[in-house]
Design a protein around this motif. Structure first.
Motif, short mmCIF file in Angstrom:
data_model
loop_
_atom_site.label_atom_id
_atom_site.label_comp_id
_atom_site.label_asym_id
_atom_site.label_seq_id
_atom_site.Cartn_x
_atom_site.Cartn_y
_atom_site.Cartn_z
N LEU A 1 -39.47 -31.23 -35.17
CA LEU A 1 -40.95 -30.96 -34.06
C LEU A 1 -41.48 -31.69 -32.58
N ALA A 2 -39.72 -32.87 -32.45
CA ALA A 2 -39.74 -32.97 -31.45
C ALA A 2 -38.88 -32.32 -30.55
N VAL A 3 -38.21 -31.59 -30.79
CA VAL A 3 -37.33 -29.93 -30.67
C VAL A 3 -38.02 -29.37 -30.10
N MET A 4 -38.84 -29.20 -31.19
CA MET A 4 -39.82 -28.02 -30.64
C MET A 4 -40.89 -28.11 -29.89
N VAL A 5 -41.85 -29.48 -29.43
CA VAL A 5 -41.98 -29.62 -29.02
C VAL A 5 -41.64 -29.56 -27.04
N CYS A 6 -40.25 -30.56 -26.87
CA CYS A 6 -39.57 -30.54 -25.77
C CYS A 6 -39.09 -29.06 -25.54
N LEU A 7 -38.76 -28.38 -26.30
CA LEU A 7 -37.92 -27.19 -25.69
C LEU A 7 -38.88 -26.11 -25.60
N VAL B 1 -23.97 -24.27 -40.56
CA VAL B 1 -25.18 -24.38 -40.45
C VAL B 1 -25.60 -22.78 -38.90
N ALA B 2 -24.29 -23.32 -38.50
CA ALA B 2 -24.12 -22.21 -36.62
C ALA B 2 -24.03 -20.69 -37.55
N ARG B 3 -23.03 -20.34 -38.21
CA ARG B 3 -22.93 -18.98 -38.83
C ARG B 3 -23.82 -18.61 -39.12
N TRP B 4 -24.53 -19.93 -39.99
CA TRP B 4 -25.97 -18.97 -40.52
C TRP B 4 -26.95 -19.09 -39.56
N LEU B 5 -27.36 -19.76 -38.59
CA LEU B 5 -27.91 -19.52 -37.87
C LEU B 5 -27.82 -17.95 -36.36
N LYS B 6 -25.98 -18.61 -36.33
CA LYS B 6 -25.40 -17.21 -34.95
C LYS B 6 -25.88 -18.03 -33.99
N VAL B 7 -25.20 -19.01 -33.63
CA VAL B 7 -25.33 -19.61 -32.38
C VAL B 7 -24.02 -19.63 -32.14
N VAL B 8 -23.58 -18.95 -32.41
CA VAL B 8 -21.78 -18.91 -32.83
C VAL B 8 -20.89 -18.18 -31.74
N GLY C 1 -14.49 -26.15 -35.03
CA GLY C 1 -14.12 -24.98 -35.83
C GLY C 1 -14.49 -23.92 -34.85
N VAL C 2 -15.41 -24.61 -34.78
CA VAL C 2 -16.41 -23.33 -34.24
C VAL C 2 -17.75 -23.57 -33.02
N LYS C 3 -17.52 -22.59 -31.66
CA LYS C 3 -17.79 -22.50 -30.00
C LYS C 3 -19.47 -22.23 -30.24
N LEU C 4 -20.25 -23.09 -29.59
CA LEU C 4 -21.52 -22.47 -29.28
C LEU C 4 -21.28 -21.79 -28.33
N ASN C 5 -23.27 -21.30 -28.34
CA ASN C 5 -23.16 -20.91 -27.31
C ASN C 5 -24.03 -22.00 -25.75
N GLU C 6 -23.27 -21.45 -24.88
CA GLU C 6 -23.21 -22.88 -23.62
C GLU C 6 -24.74 -23.09 -23.83
N ARG C 7 -25.85 -22.54 -24.00
CA ARG C 7 -27.37 -23.30 -23.83
C ARG C 7 -27.32 -24.87 -25.10
N VAL C 8 -26.93 -23.62 -26.12
CA VAL C 8 -27.16 -24.32 -27.03
C VAL C 8 -26.03 -25.99 -27.08
N GLY C 9 -24.69 -25.54 -27.28
CA GLY C 9 -23.85 -26.89 -27.33
C GLY C 9 -23.38 -27.85 -25.99
N GLY C 10 -24.61 -27.14 -25.14
CA GLY C 10 -24.16 -28.24 -23.76
C GLY C 10 -25.50 -28.63 -23.59
N PHE D 1 -33.78 -24.18 -33.93
CA PHE D 1 -33.91 -25.13 -35.41
C PHE D 1 -32.17 -25.55 -35.17
N TYR D 2 -31.30 -24.80 -34.67
CA TYR D 2 -29.67 -25.47 -34.75
C TYR D 2 -29.63 -26.85 -33.94
N ILE D 3 -30.22 -27.10 -32.66
CA ILE D 3 -30.47 -27.89 -32.00
C ILE D 3 -31.29 -29.26 -32.62
#
Length: 578
Positions: free
Chosen positions: A315-321, A384-391, A142-151, A332-334
């Motif tokens: 930790l893996a996400v923070m290092v890789c991104l 969490v998507a709405r809380w972190l404002k990535v929608v 029911g939410v649309k993520l921004n293209e960078r996160v969703g993709g 954080f959302y990813i």
């Protein structure tokens, strides 16, 4: 059990699961959890009392279903997302899986008091995100993520299976043969998996696209042609040492982004087949597990799941991104949507089929980790998507599309679209109403206005009503502009104004003019600077709709893009939060 009893029971399980899914949507639980739970209820310790103990069959069905799910997932992934998500996704799909495997492996070996290699095998089993879970939850949340996160999430889930499978197979082989792990051998096999799967997947997709365009078939057969071709590519690539999962995903990606007349009808059938594959796979995996056995090492499994969700994955996400332009809320959302699903359970069957010691322990812990991931992470995806404002607010779009003329050049392609009128007191632009249909369509052409299931004669004075359906002939590049006319967003809804702002400006609007109008200091602003250049300078190269910056007492938010170019920017006054 005879044939009729088996078919009857399978039908009842699917029927009850599908009906129960409507309840889970209302309470916010993942649909896949229903199928898994129904399988457990029908098992030997549940209501059904079915004694199913055939890991080989479950493994076969799991691989078959995953191939169909990845094929459909590839068809729904747009290549435009690769502009901002390809390299971050590949980083997560390779280095991210290795990092997660190592972190979880060391923690699990210490906690379970087993050899490190068994801990690493468990880490590899749960190291990859699950395509079925990610595709399902992101598209039904029911939410649309921004293209960078969703993709990034979708491409990662479709591309990280090869690395996880390679790690599980190699570690299982080492435990069987007691050989030492060769880094060069591992890297060689990894390159072979990705190279063979990638090349043959792209070539296979091109070949299938050519067949779909040139071979006339009954409409219902096109989806079956795609499924059969995809399964052939999947198994064929596996047999020659490549990654069948990557190959079948790329086949779907190529076909889904190709211009074929039957694509809408095909997509509907493919979605149904993908759901059937997911339902059957999760039901069977639920049947395979013995619920009471999950309690034997329950607290250890909970601890490993917590470590994976709150430590290893983040930790893996923070290092890789780190090398990429992601905002911290996006990172954080990813890390949160690192959903585990059927893939880890299927991978956990490798050690069982190989007859390894501790294989039952690994399977039970993996199953518990998946349950916790679906319950905790899966049920909070939209929250969490709405809380972190990535929608971002969903863009207006047609309800139906039919291709009439296919051409590689979009300027010569022509399609019939249906739009639902969602706002009141809107008139169809006179240029469209008065346009006379011709062989060459240079402007949008009105085909029909349907109100209360009846066609209405349209003239320049016709006022549209809520629920009207407009049929128009358009070039694909004109769809977004026309959709805005009939959307509720055209009337300036609160959501749109709150997110994008009260006003819209062009990307090439001079920055110095904005500064003068809104009282922003002129220091450091060159006469040739534009609003789009300000966004690019502050946010980096790979921008998406929803990215925003602060400019004095105004906020600028990207509202519409054309490839890498910013076309429309939303402007909001006196907003204290960026």
């Amino acid at each position: 059990m005879d044939t009729n009893s088996f078919i009857f029971l399978a039908g009842i399980l699917l029927l009850v699961s599908i009906l129960a899914s409507s309840f889970t949507v209302r309470v916010g639980l993942p649909l896949l959890l229903v199928f898994l739970g129904m399988g457990m209820l029908a098992g030997e310790e549940g209501i059904g009392q079915l004694d199913f103990d055939n890991p080989s069959l479950a493994f076969f069905v799991g691989n078959l279903a995953l191939a169909v799910i990845l094929l459909d997932g590839g068809m729904q992934t747009k290549t435009s997302t690769f502009r901002v998500a390809l390299w971050p996704s590949l980083s997560l799909a390779t280095l991210g899986v290795v990092f997660t495997t190592a972190a979880v492996g060391m923690f699990a070996a210490w906690l379970l008091d087993v050899q490190l290699i068994y801990g690493l095998l468990l880490g590899a089993t749960v190291g990859s995100t699950d395509a079925a879970a990610v595709f399902s939850l992101l598209r039904n949340s029911g939410v649309k993520l921004n293209e960078r996160v969703g993709g990034t999430l979708e491409i990662e889930s479709g591309a990280n299976d090869p690395m996880a499978i390679l790690l599980v197979v190699m570690l299982t082989g080492l435990l069987q043969s007691a050989d030492h792990l060769s880094i060069l051998s591992f890297l060689g096999q990894m390159l072979q998996q990705f190279a063979v799967g990638g090349v043959l997947g792209l070539l296979g997709g091109k070949l299938l696209l050519m067949i779909l365009r040139r071979v006339p078939l009954i409409e219902g057969l096109y989806a079956l042609l795609i499924i059969s071709f995809g399964l052939a590519i999947f198994s064929g690539v596996n047999m020659i040492g490549g990654s069948g999962f990557l190959a079948v995903y790329l086949v779907g990606l190529t076909v889904g982004n190709g211009r074929i007349k039957q694509l809408d009808a095909i997509s509907q059938v493919m979605d149904g087949l993908a759901w059937l594959a997911q339902a059957g796979m999760f039901l069977l995996l639920g049947l395979l597990v013995t619920p009471s056995s999950l309690l034997t090492h329950g607290w250890q499994a909970i601890a490993i799941a917590a470590f994976l969700i709150f430590v290893a994955r983040p930790l893996a996400v923070m290092v890789c991104l780190l090398p990429f332009d992601f905002r911290w809320p996006e990172r954080f959302y990813i890390s949160w949507v690192g959903l585990r699903g059927a893939v880890p359970i299927v991978l956990a069957l490798y050690p069982i089929i190989a007859g390894l010691s501790n294989s039952e322990l690994l399977f039970e812990i993996t199953f518990t980790v998946v349950l916790i991931s679906l319950l905790l992470q899966g049920s909070t995806v939209p929250l969490v998507a709405r809380w972190l404002k990535v929608v971002v607010p969903p863009a207006p779009a047609p309800t139906t599309r039919f291709s009439l003329i296919d051409d590689a050049d979009s300027h010569h392609s022509l399609e019939l679209y249906e739009f639902l009128v969602q706002t009141e007191k809107v008139r169809i632009p006179a240029s469209i109403v008065q346009n006379v249909p011709s062989a060459t369509v240079s402007t949008p052409q009105l085909v029909s206005l349907v109100r209360d299931q009846k066609p209405i004669v349209v003239n320049a004075d016709t006022v549209l009503q809520l629920g009207d359906r407009i049929w128009m002939l358009l070039h694909p590049e004109d769809v977004n502009d026309v959709a805005q006319i009939f959307s509720q967003q055209a009337s300036g809804s609160f959501l749109l104004q709150n997110f994008f702002g009260e006003f819209a400006i062009r990307g090439d609007a001079p920055l110095i003019d904005l500064a003068k109008v809104y009282g922003v200091p002129l220091e450091g602003i060159a006469p040739e600077d534009t609003a789009a250049e300000l966004l690019q300078r502050q946010l980096g190269k790979h921008l998406v709709v929803g990215d925003r910056v602060r400019f004095g007492n105004i906020r600028l938010t990207i509202r519409q893009m054309d490839g890498n170019q910013i076309e429309i920017i939303g402007l909001k006054l006196q907003d204290k939060q960026v």
